[in-house]
Scaffold this motif. Sequence first.
Motif, PDB file in Angstrom:
ATOM      1  N   UNK B  89       0.838  -1.211   0.000  1.00 56.85           N
ATOM      2  CA  UNK B  89       0.000   0.000   0.000  1.00 56.85           C
ATOM      3  C   UNK B  89       0.869   1.256   0.000  1.00 56.85           C
ATOM      4  N   UNK B  90       1.936   1.235   0.799  1.00 52.67           N
ATOM      5  CA  UNK B  90       2.792   2.417   0.924  1.00 52.67           C
ATOM      6  C   UNK B  90       3.485   2.708  -0.404  1.00 52.67           C
ATOM      7  N   UNK B  91       3.996   1.675  -1.067  1.00 53.76           N
ATOM      8  CA  UNK B  91       4.667   1.869  -2.354  1.00 53.76           C
ATOM      9  C   UNK B  91       3.689   2.409  -3.392  1.00 53.76           C
ATOM     10  N   UNK B  92       2.498   1.845  -3.417  1.00 58.76           N
ATOM     11  CA  UNK B  92       1.488   2.275  -4.387  1.00 58.76           C
ATOM     12  C   UNK B  92       1.035   3.700  -4.079  1.00 58.76           C
ATOM     13  N   UNK B  93       0.788   3.952  -2.807  1.00 59.70           N
ATOM     14  CA  UNK B  93       0.298   5.268  -2.375  1.00 59.70           C
ATOM     15  C   UNK B  93       1.329   6.355  -2.701  1.00 59.70           C
ATOM     16  N   UNK B  94       2.596   6.009  -2.598  1.00 57.94           N
ATOM     17  CA  UNK B  94       3.650   6.971  -2.909  1.00 57.94           C
ATOM     18  C   UNK B  94       3.685   7.277  -4.410  1.00 57.94           C
ATOM     19  N   UNK B  95       3.219   6.326  -5.198  1.00 59.57           N
ATOM     20  CA  UNK B  95       3.180   6.564  -6.639  1.00 59.57           C
ATOM     21  C   UNK B  95       3.869   5.497  -7.483  1.00 59.57           C
ATOM     22  N   UNK B  96       4.415   4.479  -6.826  1.00 56.95           N
ATOM     23  CA  UNK B  96       5.040   3.416  -7.602  1.00 56.95           C
ATOM     24  C   UNK B  96       3.970   2.511  -8.205  1.00 56.95           C
ATOM     25  N   UNK B  97       4.237   2.031  -9.427  1.00 57.65           N
ATOM     26  CA  UNK B  97       3.322   1.097 -10.085  1.00 57.65           C
ATOM     27  C   UNK B  97       4.015  -0.226 -10.382  1.00 57.65           C
ATOM     28  N   UNK B  98       5.358  -0.208 -10.321  1.00 60.29           N
ATOM     29  CA  UNK B  98       6.108  -1.443 -10.564  1.00 60.29           C
ATOM     30  C   UNK B  98       7.395  -1.413  -9.748  1.00 60.29           C
ATOM     31  N   UNK B  99       7.840  -2.599  -9.323  1.00 58.91           N
ATOM     32  CA  UNK B  99       9.138  -2.733  -8.677  1.00 58.91           C
ATOM     33  C   UNK B  99       9.933  -3.747  -9.492  1.00 58.91           C
ATOM     34  N   UNK B 101      13.284  -6.090  -9.536  1.00 59.37           N
ATOM     35  CA  UNK B 101      14.331  -6.653  -8.684  1.00 59.37           C
ATOM     36  C   UNK B 101      14.714  -8.012  -9.248  1.00 59.37           C
ATOM     37  N   UNK B 102      15.832  -8.561  -8.749  1.00 56.34           N
ATOM     38  CA  UNK B 102      16.218  -9.876  -9.247  1.00 56.34           C
ATOM     39  C   UNK B 102      15.584 -10.996  -8.427  1.00 56.34           C
ATOM     40  N   UNK B 103      14.850 -10.623  -7.362  1.00 58.89           N
ATOM     41  CA  UNK B 103      14.259 -11.638  -6.493  1.00 58.89           C
ATOM     42  C   UNK B 103      13.275 -10.966  -5.547  1.00 58.89           C
ATOM     43  N   UNK B 104      12.091 -11.548  -5.409  1.00 59.87           N
ATOM     44  CA  UNK B 104      11.102 -11.000  -4.485  1.00 59.87           C
ATOM     45  C   UNK B 104      10.730 -12.031  -3.419  1.00 59.87           C
ATOM     46  N   UNK B 105      10.479 -11.565  -2.223  1.00 57.98           N
ATOM     47  CA  UNK B 105       9.960 -12.463  -1.193  1.00 57.98           C
ATOM     48  C   UNK B 105       8.521 -12.823  -1.562  1.00 57.98           C
ATOM     49  N   UNK B 106       8.131 -14.068  -1.254  1.00 56.66           N
ATOM     50  CA  UNK B 106       6.833 -14.602  -1.692  1.00 56.66           C
ATOM     51  C   UNK B 106       5.617 -13.789  -1.275  1.00 56.66           C
ATOM     52  N   UNK B 107       5.527 -13.499   0.018  1.00 61.93           N
ATOM     53  CA  UNK B 107       4.299 -12.850   0.495  1.00 61.93           C
ATOM     54  C   UNK B 107       4.196 -11.453  -0.105  1.00 61.93           C
ATOM     55  N   UNK B 108       5.346 -10.768  -0.176  1.00 59.89           N
ATOM     56  CA  UNK B 108       5.319  -9.424  -0.755  1.00 59.89           C
ATOM     57  C   UNK B 108       4.809  -9.472  -2.193  1.00 59.89           C
ATOM     58  N   UNK B 109       5.275 -10.455  -2.933  1.00 59.49           N
ATOM     59  CA  UNK B 109       4.881 -10.563  -4.341  1.00 59.49           C
ATOM     60  C   UNK B 109       3.357 -10.695  -4.447  1.00 59.49           C
ATOM     61  N   UNK B 110       2.781 -11.571  -3.632  1.00 63.65           N
ATOM     62  CA  UNK B 110       1.321 -11.723  -3.631  1.00 63.65           C
ATOM     63  C   UNK B 110       0.634 -10.418  -3.270  1.00 63.65           C
ATOM     64  N   UNK B 111       1.128  -9.790  -2.206  1.00 60.31           N
ATOM     65  CA  UNK B 111       0.509  -8.551  -1.749  1.00 60.31           C
ATOM     66  C   UNK B 111       0.557  -7.480  -2.829  1.00 60.31           C
ATOM     67  N   UNK B 112       1.703  -7.376  -3.501  1.00 62.75           N
ATOM     68  CA  UNK B 112       1.859  -6.366  -4.550  1.00 62.75           C
ATOM     69  C   UNK B 112       0.843  -6.627  -5.666  1.00 62.75           C
ATOM     70  N   UNK B 113       0.786  -7.883  -6.119  1.00 60.31           N
ATOM     71  CA  UNK B 113      -0.127  -8.227  -7.208  1.00 60.31           C
ATOM     72  C   UNK B 113      -1.580  -7.971  -6.825  1.00 60.31           C
ATOM     73  N   UNK B 114      -1.886  -8.144  -5.553  1.00 65.38           N
ATOM     74  CA  UNK B 114      -3.259  -7.910  -5.105  1.00 65.38           C
ATOM     75  C   UNK B 114      -3.600  -6.432  -5.013  1.00 65.38           C
ATOM     76  N   UNK B 115      -2.618  -5.574  -5.267  1.00 68.39           N
ATOM     77  CA  UNK B 115      -2.859  -4.140  -5.165  1.00 68.39           C
ATOM     78  C   UNK B 115      -2.464  -3.374  -6.419  1.00 68.39           C
ATOM     79  N   UNK B 116      -2.304  -4.092  -7.506  1.00 68.29           N
ATOM     80  CA  UNK B 116      -2.008  -3.428  -8.773  1.00 68.29           C
ATOM     81  C   UNK B 116      -0.589  -2.918  -8.905  1.00 68.29           C
ATOM     82  N   UNK B 117       0.281  -3.395  -8.021  1.00 66.81           N
ATOM     83  CA  UNK B 117       1.696  -3.024  -8.093  1.00 66.81           C
ATOM     84  C   UNK B 117       2.420  -4.214  -8.718  1.00 66.81           C
ATOM     85  N   UNK B 118       3.086  -3.995  -9.862  1.00 63.72           N
ATOM     86  CA  UNK B 118       3.652  -5.137 -10.581  1.00 63.72           C
ATOM     87  C   UNK B 118       5.083  -5.443 -10.146  1.00 63.72           C
TER      88      UNK B 118
END
Lengths: 466, 201
Positions: B89-99, B101-118
């Motif tokens: 939410x914080x990344x999206x709210x700040x204005x990011x739409x995509x992150x 990286x060479x590796x994402x933690x699992x739960x974060x990846x799910x959370x991001x996808x569930x909020x329109x952050x790619x």
Amino acid sequence: MEPKTLFDKIWDRHVVESIEGGPDILYIDRHYIHEVTSPQAFTGLEKRGVQLMHPEKTVATADHNIPTKGQHLPIQEALSRVQVKTLTENCERHGVTLYGLNHPYNGIVHVIGTELGMSLPGMTMVCGDSHTSTHGAFGTIAFGIGTSEVEMVFASQCVLQPKPKKMRITIDGKLQKGVTSKDIILYVIAQISASGATGYFVEFAGEAIRALSMEARMTVCNMSIEMGARGGMIAPDEVTFAYLKGREFAPKGKEWDTALEQWKQLKTDEDAVFDKELAFSAQDIGPMITYGTNPGMGIAVDGNIPQLDSVPEKAQASFKKSLQYMDFEAGSALMGRPVDYVFLGSCTNGRIEDLRSFAAVVRGKQKAPNVTAWIVPGSQQVAKQAIAEGLDKILEEAGFELREPGCSACLAMNEDKIPEGKYAVSTSNRNFEGRQGPGARTMLASPLTAAAAAVTGKITNPAELV
Amino acid sequence: MSLPKFNILKSTCIPLPVENVDTDQIIPARFLKATSREGFGENLFRDWRYNKDQSPNTEFVLNNSTYSGSILVAGMNFGSGSSREHAAWALFDYGFRAVVSSFFADIFKNNALNNGLLPVQVSEAFLEKVLKAVQGHPETEVRIDLPQQLITLPDGSSEAFEINAYKKSCLLNGFDDIDFLLSKKDKIKEYELKTAMLYET
Ligand code: SF4
């Protein structure tokens, strides 16, 4: 029949439907919630005009925000008070059982679920909290979810999950004196790094794991998330069954017998194949401590911090940043360094056995004058038991005080914050920058190592004291 | 409720070449006390972004006006640690739409996808390339093409990224998981009846 892993057996029987090119719809047997990650899920549900599909499968507690002193008084801090009140109102409105502040069953979500016998072998379990992996110690598939997923479970009793890969970590041999299950998991994470198990669900096996008590097993599974794993699990056995028998919500009578029959089937078949297998020897593990700012940065308590050139080049910048934050030098030893704070508690090491082992070390000794110690039981029941056993007296005589239960300094959302720049030996699970308070310097260790630091005032090998 | 749609994103980037950025750094626990989803952007990377006296830390990249844009480029194992969706939410709210990286933690990846952050997972070599391009030329525009699953630099070099077909269609169409699950209610009830549940709770 094709041989299956324990993980596959449980997962497969909970799949409602597999989506083409997508995740599985996974049915959830037990859902725990707490005040921090649930409010937006309740709001979302209400906005949709949807009811909880199975309010009886969700259980709530207040733990993250609550003070560990004066719990009978209204919560001082306004935002925390609102969050706890919001949880209470949401649970009332939606018919969810809440073990709120001052309830005899209140405590940290991962401590109460297990001690009440609500986490049972073969279940799928989720909570808006990454350390849900704790419950895997009972042979369950238990993992942390985000708030959108909490809302999914409310609405449909299901989550959407891609099936993770499977890893088995076998620890054979016997542990040495002064070495605990916390040291096992800190050792494994140090070996494979904080992202070494990302994408995997881990089964822990081997002689050293089998020899652990239920509570010690929970400590291992608790921190499986700290190596990136989706969760950790241990096949249920006689130790598991003996622990569960007679617990408040565990099956009774005939139901117990039926359940037991089924639970005994819950193990990995002999020829089942894992995507990855690792093995370690218990003899190689000493009391561990972390020196850096992720849980993979651990060493034997009497060892040295790695030299810069032994760290892979691309990780050197992060390594240096970490040591700068901790104000440690590469290559130096930790033994004998002064400690300012000691925290015993959290869902990793806030259970009765942890209090017992801490008390055993400090018994007849005195708290070091330079140390501030916070001894926080994981639940009301743990506190009650500690008092019944006279542990509070032993602690008092040694200059310590038993506080009231909660997450406390594990994530410092309440008043229990380690001040900036201070060194804390902590039995919790995360040593991230600022985790225990802005600028706090955390060193993760076992209750024995924490106790040793508390009475000597410095980093000490607990093997010398036990 | 719908998810913010994602199709093709072309933007300058903000580089954060730090490994193991955990969710406690993205949004420290003391800012998790809100009961709504809004406003977390204000405290994004709080303890890196501000000095102890609450003045902006000019050394931190979000306070460096050289860089702007809606793509965050970060070191490996981004989003490890706590399951707090507040990080997404914080990344999206700040204005990011995509992150990226060479590796994402699992739960974060799910959370991001569930909020329109790619979350765009690339090889380490490509990540380095993006970082170099952005750090050398902050005006570099990176193109993230979800339909083609392709990330492209202005010099034409590109790399394919993975996303499961279900999540991809959710993002392209702005569908959310809960609507999907609600549409499956009959199936779920059928499952409940069919499966002799081990335990009645
Ligand atoms: S004790 Fe710490 S890790 Fe465990 S649930 Fe509470 S905050 Fe999370």
